[in-house]
Design a protein around this motif. Structure first.
Motif, PDB file in Angstrom:
ATOM      1  N   ASP A 123      50.605  -9.160  27.302  1.00  0.00           N
ATOM      2  CA  ASP A 123      50.125  -9.781  28.532  1.00  0.00           C
ATOM      3  C   ASP A 123      48.714 -10.328  28.387  1.00  0.00           C
ATOM      4  OD1 ASP A 123      52.493  -9.259  29.755  1.00  0.00           O
ATOM      5  OD2 ASP A 123      51.795  -7.519  30.892  1.00  0.00           O
ATOM      6  N   SER A 124      47.962  -9.796  27.432  1.00  0.00           N
ATOM      7  CA  SER A 124      46.582 -10.250  27.244  1.00  0.00           C
ATOM      8  C   SER A 124      46.493 -11.492  26.374  1.00  0.00           C
ATOM      9  CB  SER A 124      45.742  -9.137  26.625  1.00  0.00           C
ATOM     10  OG  SER A 124      46.172  -8.885  25.298  1.00  0.00           O
TER      11      SER A 124
ATOM     12  N   GLY B 167      53.128  -3.500  26.977  1.00  0.00           N
ATOM     13  CA  GLY B 167      52.843  -4.901  27.271  1.00  0.00           C
ATOM     14  C   GLY B 167      51.887  -5.056  28.430  1.00  0.00           C
ATOM     15  N   ARG B 168      51.955  -4.138  29.400  1.00  0.00           N
ATOM     16  CA  ARG B 168      51.061  -4.244  30.553  1.00  0.00           C
ATOM     17  C   ARG B 168      49.673  -3.708  30.244  1.00  0.00           C
ATOM     18  NH1 ARG B 168      55.354  -1.952  33.792  1.00  0.00           N
ATOM     19  NH2 ARG B 168      54.143  -0.056  33.850  1.00  0.00           N
TER      20      ARG B 168
ATOM     21  N   TRP C 221      55.156  -4.566  21.500  1.00  0.00           N
ATOM     22  CA  TRP C 221      55.439  -5.573  22.517  1.00  0.00           C
ATOM     23  C   TRP C 221      56.738  -6.323  22.228  1.00  0.00           C
ATOM     24  CZ3 TRP C 221      55.999 -10.097  19.954  1.00  0.00           C
ATOM     25  CH2 TRP C 221      55.396 -10.180  18.695  1.00  0.00           C
TER      26      TRP C 221
END
Length: 238
Positions: free
Chosen positions: A32-33, A163-164, A101
């Motif tokens: 996500d980043s 992932g978050r 991820w």
């Protein structure tokens, strides 16, 4: 070391270099980043330079998946189907554990990437070379599900969190509340009796690696039995 890093940073961009840098960023901070902007910053280029190699972020993610799948061990020519399938699935699991991820990225796509398709095709080819009918190979692939790519639902859930948050560390397990243990005594009994794995993502008392290999071996043994029996799927009449 600093001079080498500086030389690499000044090296001409290529698609492979862009993809591998993106994989490294996602490994470090979570998918996500990842953005075209911070990837460009990491490569010390302007964002527009990336678009000469990947059309958009979706293409970037597809390429990243293919980099990860490319880490899976290739098949060994002439080897029996069962050890070949087992070794490659465990190799796939190792690759995806290195890149937490990746399972969610694979599952979230509407279409498989070229490397994923090539991997699946080669796995089906291994079954077919082992004497499996098309019918049996078809149903075997369904039975294996995401496990054929080295992950199962509990690993998928861990990677959703990774992932978050940008971290692959799962949330710590908690004991079953007394009222839950009283209502489901067999679940509580198993939880207490099972071997403990502090890094488990499926709950206290579960050993991720053992459970993965146990289910994998169970499937492969069942598949082998069906193969020996000449199994075919039932046909509906009319």
């Amino acid at each position: 070391m600093a001079e080498q890093a500086d030389t690499l940073r000044r090296a001409p961009l290529s698609r492979d270099r862009v993809l591998r840098a993106a994989v490294a960023l996602a490994d470090e901070a979570g998918i996500d980043s990842l953005s075209m902007r911070n990837l460009a910053q990491d490569l010390d280029v302007v964002p527009m330079a990336l678009y000469k190699h990947v059309a958009n972020k979706d293409e970037l993610l597809a390429g990243m998946i293919d980099v990860v799948v490319g880490e899976i061990d290739p098949p060994v020519p002439g080897a029996d189907w069962k050890p070949t399938i087992r070794r490659r699935i465990l190799s796939a699991r190792e690759a995806l554990l290195r890149h937490p991820w990746a399972p969610l990225a694979i599952e979230s796509r509407n279409t498989a990437t070229p490397a994923v398709l090539a991997y699946l095709d080669s796995m089906i080819g291994t079954f077919r070379a082992g004497g499996f009918s098309v019918d049996l190979a078809h149903h075997v692939m369904h039975a294996m599900g995401s496990r054929i790519l080295g992950f199962s639902q509990e690993l998928f859930d861990a990677n959703r969190r990774a992932g978050r948050s940008g971290s692959s560390d799962p949330e710590p397990p908690t004991d079953l509340p007394p009222e839950v243990a009283a209502r489901f005594p067999h679940v509580a009994e198993i939880a207490m009796a099972a071997s403990h794995d502090d890094d488990s993502v499926v709950g206290q008392g579960c050993d991720d690696q053992f459970e993965f290999e146990f289910a994998l071996d169970l499937l492969l043994d069942g598949i082998e039995r069906l193969h020996r029996q000449g199994w075919t799927s039932p046909r509906r009449s009319g």
